[in-house]
Scaffold this active site. Structure first.
Site: not given
Ligand code: A3P
Length: 293
Positions: A19, A21, A71
């Site tokens: 989320t 991202w 979520h």
């Molecule tokens: P990883 O732990 O595999 O690095 P959420 O926001 O739903 O909690 O998700 C977090 C995950 O999204 C993390 O994965 C984070 O690094 C990844 N993420 C967030 N922004 C990102 C981006 N711009 N590019 C790639 N992955 C991203």
């Protein structure tokens, strides 16, 4: 007695799962690529979490288009979404990568129970005994309900990794906020992993140490697809495949994140292809699934 339905924004609403991202992407699309908001306002104030106590207050002070993050499973929001014009975005990710990413999150977030080992966490993940329950039930609850949601858009983390620019275009088109080339370029730059990793407004470094242990890891960890391969043992991978097959056998998403040894390339996203949306969802092959949270 009147039922308490969440205040669903009329314009934009989206859900899980990865989320942070998408919060960033939607902020940039709504700002036509202008990074000012992204660089000055924490993501939880731009797109509050429905499940957080402060959500109603933040939402009430926001201007349209308002964005909400959650979520929650579909069942919790179905009554509120019925007849709603809200736009729902669901982000899927290879569940193997979700498991690894969430495992690390449990070490970093002090409000989560810390698993004794990855094996223990994986067992809980496969049994649905984790925060917000079963990944399988969650993704199926939303995608099975796509016909009941007026505006539903499904995208995968892997697609976003493979083609960020194309993904921004597709999301902006879904939100009916088309961008010109320079605005897409600016959004792309601000949504890149490198930029987000260093942006305190999205990397959670603003969260106090008593809530997130910044010495135990980083929220913006690896940002890779398929990183699960560096964590899973062969046996864990086989067990995961068996559960995935059993859980996803009747889901149109089954072929998205296939058996770990199956390098078959899916070319169309079964969800968007079947939906009213005109956009085609290009799904990356499993070899590119460096990993979908
Ligand atoms: P990883 O732990 O595999 O690095 P959420 O926001 O739903 O909690 O998700 C977090 C995950 O999204 C993390 O994965 C984070 O690094 C990844 N993420 C967030 N922004 C990102 C981006 N711009 N590019 C790639 N992955 C991203």
């Amino acid at each position: 007695m009147e039922s308490q339905q969440p205040d669903i924004p009329e314009t934009v609403y989206y859900t899980l799962k990865r989320t942070t991202w998408m919060q960033e992407m939607v902020t940039l699309i709504n700002s036509q690529g202008d990074p000012t908001l992204s660089r000055s306002v924490p993501n939880w104030a731009r797109a509050p979490w429905l499940e957080q106590y402060y959500c109603p207050e933040v939402l009430s002070s926001m201007q349209e288009p308002r964005t909400l993050t959650t979520h929650m499973p579909y069942s919790a929001l179905a009554p509120a979404l019925k007849d709603s014009k809200a736009k729902v975005i669901y982000i899927g990710r290879n569940p193997r990568d979700v498991a690894v990413s969430s495992y690390h999150f449990c070490h970093f977030a002090k409000f989560m129970p810390t698993p004794a080992s990855f094996q223990e966490y994986l067992n809980h993940f496969l049994q649905g005994k984790v925060h917000f329950g079963s990944w399988f039930d969650h993704v199926k609850s939303w995608t099975d309900a796509k016909e009941d949601i007026q505006n539903f858009f499904f995208i995968t983390y892997e697609e976003m990794k493979q083609d960020l620019r194309g993904s921004i275009k597709r999301v902006s088109s879904f939100l009916q906020r088309p961008l010109v080339d320079s605005e897409i370029t600016a959004s792309e730059q601000q949504c890149s992993f490198a930029t987000m990793k260093n942006n305190p407004m999205v990397n959670y470094t603003l969260v106090p140490e008593e809530i997130m242990s910044h010495n135990s890891g980083k929220f913006m960890r690896k940002g890779a697809s398929g990183d699960w391969r560096n964590t899973f043992t062969v046996n864990q991978s086989l067990v995961f495949d068996a559960v995935y097959e059993a859980q996803m056998q009747y889901s149109p998403l089954r072929t998205l994140w296939p058996n770990a040894t199956d390098l078959q390339v899916a070319t169309k996203c079964p969800v968007t292809a079947a939906s009213a949306s005109s956009s085609t969802c290009h799904v990356v092959g499993h070899q590119d699934l460096m990993g979908c949270s």
